[in-house]
Design a protein around this motif. Structure first.
Motif, PDB file in Angstrom:
ATOM      1  N   GLU A   1       8.681  -0.348   3.167  1.00  0.00           N
ATOM      2  CA  GLU A   1       9.940  -0.829   3.728  1.00  0.00           C
ATOM      3  C   GLU A   1       9.823  -1.033   5.235  1.00  0.00           C
ATOM      4  N   ASN A   2      10.552  -2.032   5.741  1.00  0.00           N
ATOM      5  CA  ASN A   2      10.709  -2.262   7.180  1.00  0.00           C
ATOM      6  C   ASN A   2       9.394  -2.326   7.938  1.00  0.00           C
ATOM      7  N   THR A   3       8.446  -3.094   7.445  1.00  0.00           N
ATOM      8  CA  THR A   3       7.173  -3.201   8.142  1.00  0.00           C
ATOM      9  C   THR A   3       7.280  -4.121   9.346  1.00  0.00           C
ATOM     10  N   GLY A   4       8.222  -5.057   9.318  1.00  0.00           N
ATOM     11  CA  GLY A   4       8.358  -6.003  10.410  1.00  0.00           C
ATOM     12  C   GLY A   4       7.279  -7.072  10.397  1.00  0.00           C
ATOM     13  N   LEU A   5       6.422  -7.076   9.390  1.00  0.00           N
ATOM     14  CA  LEU A   5       5.344  -8.049   9.301  1.00  0.00           C
ATOM     15  C   LEU A   5       5.786  -9.239   8.473  1.00  0.00           C
ATOM     16  N   THR A   6       5.066 -10.333   8.600  1.00  0.00           N
ATOM     17  CA  THR A   6       5.426 -11.546   7.885  1.00  0.00           C
ATOM     18  C   THR A   6       4.742 -11.641   6.535  1.00  0.00           C
ATOM     19  N   SER A   7       4.013 -10.625   6.121  1.00  0.00           N
ATOM     20  CA  SER A   7       3.247 -10.671   4.877  1.00  0.00           C
ATOM     21  C   SER A   7       4.153 -10.738   3.667  1.00  0.00           C
ATOM     22  N   SER A   8       3.614 -11.339   2.601  1.00  0.00           N
ATOM     23  CA  SER A   8       4.386 -11.501   1.391  1.00  0.00           C
ATOM     24  C   SER A   8       4.212 -10.344   0.427  1.00  0.00           C
ATOM     25  N   ASP A   9       3.239  -9.481   0.617  1.00  0.00           N
ATOM     26  CA  ASP A   9       3.082  -8.366  -0.304  1.00  0.00           C
ATOM     27  C   ASP A   9       2.358  -7.205   0.372  1.00  0.00           C
ATOM     28  N   ALA A  10       2.291  -6.086  -0.335  1.00  0.00           N
ATOM     29  CA  ALA A  10       1.715  -4.870   0.241  1.00  0.00           C
ATOM     30  C   ALA A  10       0.228  -5.014   0.530  1.00  0.00           C
ATOM     31  N   TRP A  11      -0.498  -5.790  -0.287  1.00  0.00           N
ATOM     32  CA  TRP A  11      -1.924  -5.991  -0.031  1.00  0.00           C
ATOM     33  C   TRP A  11      -2.111  -6.620   1.348  1.00  0.00           C
ATOM     34  N   GLU A  12      -1.340  -7.672   1.631  1.00  0.00           N
ATOM     35  CA  GLU A  12      -1.435  -8.321   2.937  1.00  0.00           C
ATOM     36  C   GLU A  12      -1.055  -7.354   4.051  1.00  0.00           C
ATOM     37  N   THR A  13      -0.017  -6.557   3.839  1.00  0.00           N
ATOM     38  CA  THR A  13       0.413  -5.595   4.845  1.00  0.00           C
ATOM     39  C   THR A  13      -0.702  -4.601   5.148  1.00  0.00           C
TER      40      THR A  13
END
Length: 181
Positions: A18-30
C-alpha cells in the motif's frame, strides 16, 4: 549477453504494497524499482489455446476439448529479459473480459467481477535446466539453470481459476520470504 546481477523475488509478488507512491503496475515492478532497477518494459501476447496437460490438470480442464486463454509475458529489467510470466485461464471464465484481450491490464478485480474471486494460492517452485524456448526468450548463457514458479489461484470453494508459470534465471534469483514464528 546478460549482465550478472542478483535480485530478490518475493513469493507474494502479486500483493501490491500500500501507498508506495511508485508508478508501477504490480508488486513485482515495485520490488525491482525498490532495488534501483527499471522493470517497466515487457512484451505481451494473448492467445486462446488447448492447454498443455499439466496446466489442464491444474485448471480441471480437458486438454483435448477445453480452451484456455494464455497471457504470455517476457518482463525486462534494465532492458534485459529477466522473467517469463505466463498466466493461464479457463476460456469460459475470461471470455469477454480484459484478460482475453491483446492488451495489458492492471485491474485486479476482473475475475471477481466475472464471479470467480481468488481467495488463496498454492505455490510450487522447481529448479531445472531451461527449455530451448526459455533460453531464447531470456537470452540465457549455456548451463544457466532456471527456477519455475507455478502459482495456482483458487476461489473460496476451491475452484482453480488461474495458473501462473514464471521462469526466472537461476543466476539472478534470490527468494526471500518471512515466516511468522
Amino acid at each position: 549477453m546478460r549482465s550478472h546481477r542478483r535480485l530478490y523475488w518475493r513469493l507474494s509478488e502479486f500483493e501490491l504494497p500500500e501507498n508506495t507512491g511508485l508508478t508501477s503496475s504490480d508488486a513485482w515492478e515495485t520490488d525491482i524499482e525498490n532495488q534501483g532497477h527499471d522493470p517497466t518494459r515487457q512484451e505481451l501476447t494473448v492467445e486462446t489455446i488447448y492447454p498443455p496437460a499439466t496446466i489442464a490438470a491444474k485448471l480441471g480442464l480437458d486438454p483435448d476439448k477445453d480452451l484456455c486463454v494464455v497471457r504470455r509475458r517476457v518482463r525486462y529489467i534494465d532492458n534485459e529479459p529477466a522473467i517469463i510470466s505466463d498466466d493461464y485461464f479457463d476460456e469460459r471464465i475470461v471470455k469477454g473480459t480484459e484478460l482475453a484481450e491483446q492488451r495489458d491490464t492492471t485491474r485486479e478485480d476482473i475475475l471477481k467481477e466475472a464471479g470467480y474471486e481468488q481467495t488463496y494460492d498454492t505455490d510450487e517452485i522447481t529448479t531445472r535446466m531451461p527449455t530451448p524456448s526459455e533460453s531464447r526468450r531470456l537470452a540465457l548463457s549455456a548451463g544457466t539453470p532456471v527456477a519455475e514458479h507455478v502459482r495456482t489461484a483458487y476461489t473460496r470453494d476451491d475452484k482453480p481459476v488461474r495458473v501462473m508459470v514464471s521462469i526466472i534465471p537461476g543466476d539472478t534469483l534470490v527468494l526471500r520470504y518471512v515466516i511468522p514464528t
